[in-house]
Motif scaffolding. Sequence first.
Motif, short mmCIF file in Angstrom:
data_model
loop_
_atom_site.label_atom_id
_atom_site.label_comp_id
_atom_site.label_asym_id
_atom_site.label_seq_id
_atom_site.Cartn_x
_atom_site.Cartn_y
_atom_site.Cartn_z
N SER A 173 -14.56 -49.67 -117.87
CA SER A 173 -15.51 -48.60 -118.23
C SER A 173 -15.44 -48.32 -119.73
N ASP A 175 -16.61 -46.42 -123.29
CA ASP A 175 -17.16 -45.14 -123.73
C ASP A 175 -18.28 -45.37 -124.74
N GLU A 176 -18.83 -44.29 -125.26
CA GLU A 176 -20.01 -44.38 -126.12
C GLU A 176 -19.71 -45.03 -127.47
N THR A 278 -23.01 -40.32 -132.32
CA THR A 278 -22.45 -41.68 -132.23
C THR A 278 -23.26 -42.59 -133.15
N ASN A 308 -23.35 -41.69 -121.95
CA ASN A 308 -23.44 -42.62 -120.83
C ASN A 308 -23.65 -41.84 -119.54
N TYR A 394 -19.75 -48.41 -117.75
CA TYR A 394 -19.66 -47.26 -118.65
C TYR A 394 -18.68 -46.22 -118.13
N SER A 395 -18.13 -45.47 -119.05
CA SER A 395 -17.39 -44.25 -118.71
C SER A 395 -18.36 -43.07 -118.74
N ASN A 396 -18.25 -42.18 -117.76
CA ASN A 396 -19.11 -40.99 -117.74
C ASN A 396 -18.36 -39.73 -118.15
N GLU A 397 -17.19 -39.90 -118.75
CA GLU A 397 -16.35 -38.76 -119.10
C GLU A 397 -17.01 -37.82 -120.11
N LYS A 398 -17.71 -38.39 -121.09
CA LYS A 398 -18.25 -37.59 -122.20
C LYS A 398 -19.33 -36.62 -121.72
#
Length: 436
Positions: A173, A175-176, A278, A308, A394-398
Amino acid sequence: MSHNPEKPNAIIFGRFTVVLLILSSDANIKKIRLSSGGLNTCSRALSAFLVPPEGEALVSHLRIVDKFSVSPPTTYLGAEFPKVLARPEVEYRQVNLTVSSAVASAFEPPAGKAPYTYVFDLTGEVNHDRGEVIAIKTTFTVARNVALESAKRNVRAYVRLQQPVYEASDKGSLDEKEDVRPVRITDIWWHETLRILNLVILRIGFVYGPYVEFGLYALVTTVASVYGYMKKPMKTIWGPGKDPVHTVHVEDVAGAMWACAEWIGPLGRKQADAIAGTKIPFHNNKDRVKEVAGTCSPDVQPVAPLFNLVDDSETTLSKGGSMITEFFGTTFEFYSGLETAMAKLKLEDLEEEINEHHVGMWTQMLQLSKVPITQTPLSAYMDKYALSRHRLGYSNEKIKRVVGYRLKQPQFCHDTIKEVVDKWKEEGSWPVFENA
């Protein structure tokens, strides 16, 4: 009715995406004809989120702008979208978005209404066989027209939806800040749209959900049903299947677009950039870019808030393929090493061979349905893009941390697949059999 100051006015710019399969009443395999068309399925879901068929609307007025007619319909609408169009808060406008003056006129609010404050841009060509000239005209130019007019009108929120037009590494995954790269010529011009005047960018995984008839997962679901019908395993050459192909439900695409608009509205661009900005790298041909009006200099890396959006499933090829095929009572398997090596050398031949099989059997299923189906937006035709390797995780953490978005459909599972298939069955787009 007077304008409600507590609710924004919103405008959605959509783009056609679907191929509608139409069979004559005495159709057979040879008599299939294809007609292009289709209001962007994510914009339909977003419209229903903003102004539900029943219940309170989130906006005081919604204008939907796209290329096709909806009355009478010249494209697939889905069973629920006409109910949204019937709401008094909703207006549909047929516009050629490649013409800047037409886009400008679409921003003019109705008499007695305040200017539009939220703009949702879902435009772009998703057919992967299009050439560069078409990609520039229908993806980059359209997005630029909408972005420039949004800036001119000083809208409070402009949210751009970015389809899964990238290939990532197999790190998992990302990140942006990770540099994912567009590969195909259509993908490159999708990426170029992010290097113009965007306010918020929502970069999604592979979308699925009710009435989502375009994209990888709708196609794989249709093809898997064919193998389930034949009681044969569905196979792929891309073993061992660990490549990420992260999913997102269309309900979350709609919800997250609204959440992003609500997030940036009170902040403004400067503060939003400071919080979530970003850098958008250059991934085009320097000489070609110089020939296209409105492109950003290759030496510049513009900054924009980028998020993301995927669910929590961390879907891989093996996991997703098994989930879908199991739903239809069959299995997902991989070709042997020798078979795979030979298939990769002749992918175009493989495309022709398997499609003759898929399309013919899908047509038979439609004909033998309890109520024969003469029109459907779904196809079992797998083009070279669909048969190619895909890696996008993708990571959806952000978006969870910064925007505070909470997923409505966090898992891709049998229940969500059943929801999709049941909706298609209800509207008469999916075959139903006596023993089903």
